[in-house]
Design an enzyme around this catalytic site. Structure first.
Site, PDB file in Angstrom:
ATOM      1  N   LYS A 211       0.851  -1.189   0.000  1.00 53.97           N
ATOM      2  CA  LYS A 211       0.000   0.000   0.000  1.00 53.97           C
ATOM      3  C   LYS A 211       0.883   1.233   0.000  1.00 53.97           C
ATOM      4  CE  LYS A 211      -4.051   2.120   2.007  1.00 53.97           C
ATOM      5  NZ  LYS A 211      -3.577   3.471   1.659  1.00 53.97           N
ATOM      6  N   GLU A 260      -0.541   4.531  -8.304  1.00 55.70           N
ATOM      7  CA  GLU A 260      -0.154   5.597  -7.377  1.00 55.70           C
ATOM      8  C   GLU A 260       1.104   6.273  -7.906  1.00 55.70           C
ATOM      9  OE1 GLU A 260      -1.083   6.274  -3.886  1.00 55.70           O
ATOM     10  OE2 GLU A 260      -2.815   4.932  -3.891  1.00 55.70           O
ATOM     11  N   PHE A 325      -1.094  -0.926 -10.317  1.00 54.62           N
ATOM     12  CA  PHE A 325      -1.547  -2.195  -9.758  1.00 54.62           C
ATOM     13  C   PHE A 325      -2.749  -2.777 -10.486  1.00 54.62           C
ATOM     14  CE2 PHE A 325      -2.885   1.300  -6.877  1.00 54.62           C
ATOM     15  CZ  PHE A 325      -4.248   1.329  -7.162  1.00 54.62           C
TER      16      PHE A 325
END
Length: 538
Positions: A211, A260, A325
């Site tokens: 994460k 991200e 991802f």
């Protein structure tokens, strides 16, 4: 439709606990909107503005004129007034904005003013979330809920879907397809306290993703045109030239990626979120005025450097490095309905490994726990556990993706509280939190939170804090620093806004500690130690 009718609906929805009752109220209001009012009205019922932001916050509405005795405003008139306020720019715009806002509030009744304040401050707390609105749109339009949700999945815009459903029915909803260049509401993750709990939701096999504590990005490429969108679907292409260059260098001609963007240190470890955010802001300033030029060829291509050169380049003051991802579309083929395992397999073939988020496929709890420990050791804020067989459920926070982060807690002291809005009106809600200062005495403010408070706790804390009040303002009630509250938080960040130089990230109330005197609350030194540990890790 009269705006006062929407205000009454909002209040009625807030006062209704039953889901079916809320849907009935919302559907009735939606059916009463004229075609040209649907987008604005649907947005208001969802607790937001059609324009998202118009440059007006709470400070601008504190001195609103007295309410009108008679309701005259229509939904269309309110929308037009808010749009005009948002369009003001240049010299004197602040004064013009204030004048227009005053005129709007002066024409609004007390009930209408309450809704306007909630919309402008983002504090409409009526329990009408996107999922509830989707059900209400379906009922109002007489179409299947699945059709509405699918259209929302592909458009990411509840307002547009509401207009399509209410004016064109199933046929209009069927016209929504994935279009490269039009952002989709991203799939979201629910939270779990442990890896074990996450796996109970996802089952096996599962992926455990690092994460990253960065900026969520959705990247669309069609030919040489590359666009980058934020989690809220804002176009942030101009802030992400490094992302644009990386995606433009891929062999694909059409691609939609989810990922991200993060700031890295010279060793390739992630920097704190504050630095990522600051780099994005600096990029925005550097390319101001460039407009869409960054999407059409004036960003240099990557040089192909890797290893130490790539790490050094990524660690330069303004570089943001993308990691992806998920893959939603590739060269004409939509992948939304494919299983996660299928999407990730295609993703791994389409992108170089240096652009992929860290991922481990697991089949046991022990393997997942090891992946969680490895992610923390690498400087990440936790993991996201993902069901391998799940489709990409755009815009929904379901059990297919579950985030797990270590939870930190501190016992802090309440220094003041702010009166709430919307359904929290009449209760002290937003808490000012302080840590004990062992050196100078007193308490050092660390930030505010209104999260984690149930209705029962709101009632209790309002009564308790008013009994401790030393100064009662229209907005803030200052209290004697005696009440200790246990606060959960995700991290500590540098903050020039507060005297201690640090602030808590994602603070939320766990419980009050009436058994603990303020003199035993955690200190500012304890808070700074959390910050030092996080800085060392990242």
């Amino acid at each position: 439709m009269q705006f006062v009718e929407l205000a009454a609906t909002s209040a009625a929805v807030a006062a209704t606990s039953a889901r079916r009752g809320k849907i009935d109220l919302l559907a009735a209001a939606l059916r009463g909107l004229a075609p040209e009012e649907i987008e604005a009205g649907a947005a208001y019922l969802a607790g937001e503005l059609r324009q998202r932001q118009i440059g007006v916050g709470w400070a601008a509405v504190r001195d609103a004129p007295p309410p009108s005795e008679q309701a005259t405003l229509t939904v269309a008139q309110v929308d037009a007034a808010l749009a005009e306020i948002g369009e003001q720019s240049g010299a004197g715009s602040q004064a013009r904005r204030r004048s227009l806002l005053g005129a709007l509030f002066g024409a609004a009744t007390a009930d209408e003013q309450r809704l306007l304040v909630g919309l402008l401050s983002g504090e409409v707390r009526q329990g009408a979330q996107a999922g509830l609105l989707a059900d209400a749109i379906a009922r109002a339009a007489g179409v299947a809920v699945a059709e509405v949700r699918r259209a929302l999945l592909l458009s990411g815009d509840l307002k547009t879907v509401a207009r399509a459903a209410l004016t064109g029915g199933s046929a209009a909803l069927g016209e929504f397809t994935l279009q490269v260049g039009r952002p989709l509401a991203p799939m979201l993750a629910q939270a779990a306290a442990s890896v074990d709990a996450a796996l109970e939701a996802t089952g096996f096999p599962a992926a455990v993703d690092d994460k990253l504590d960065g900026v969520r990005i959705q990247v669309h490429r069609s030919g040489d045109d590359v666009a980058v969108y934020s989690r809220s679907l804002a176009d942030i292409t101009s802030r992400m030239p490094d992302v644009v260059a990386a995606v433009r260098a891929l062999p694909a001609r059409q691609i939609v990626l989810d990922g991200e963007a993060v700031a890295l240190d010279p060793t390739g470890r992630p920097r704190p979120f504050q630095e990522t955010s600051a780099r994005a802001a600096r990029r925005a300033g550097q390319v101001a005025g460039a407009g869409k030029a960054k999407r059409t060829g004036d960003v240099s291509e990557p040089t192909g450097a890797d290893g130490a050169d790539r790490a050094a380049e990524a660690a330069s003051p303004d570089v943001l490095t993308p990691y992806f991802f998920d893959l939603l579309h590739l060269d004409g083929a939509d992948l939304l309905d494919e299983t996660g395992q299928r999407r990730w397999s295609v993703l791994a073939k389409a992108l170089p490994s240096g652009l992929l988020v860290g991922r481990r496929m697991v089949s046991t709890v022990e393997e997942a726990a090891a992946a969680f420990d490895a992610a923390l050791t690498s400087g990440h804020e936790g993991v996201v556990v993902k069901a391998a067989g799940a489709a990409y459920d755009v815009g929904r926070r379901g059990a297919a993706w579950v985030k797990v982060k270590p939870r930190h807690t501190l016992d802090l002291v309440v220094l003041a509280a702010e009166w709430g809005h919307g359904r929290r009106r009449g209760w002290l809600s937003n808490l000012h939190l302080g840590a004990r200062d062992p050196a100078g005495g007193g308490f050092v403010m660390l930030g505010k939170t209104f999260k984690g408070l149930t209705d029962e706790l709101l009632r209790w804390q309002t009564e308790r804090l008013l009994a401790l009040a030393t100064e009662r303002g229209d907005w803030v009630v200052t209290v004697r620093p005696e009440l200790v509250v246990e606060i959960a938080f995700d991290g500590v960040q540098t903050s020039p806004r507060y005297p201690g130089g640090v602030a808590l990230r994602f603070a939320r109330v766990l419980r009050y500690r009436e058994d603990k005197p303020a003199g035993e609350a955690d200190t500012i030194d304890d808070v700074r130690r959390f910050h030092m540990v996080a800085s060392d890790r990242t």
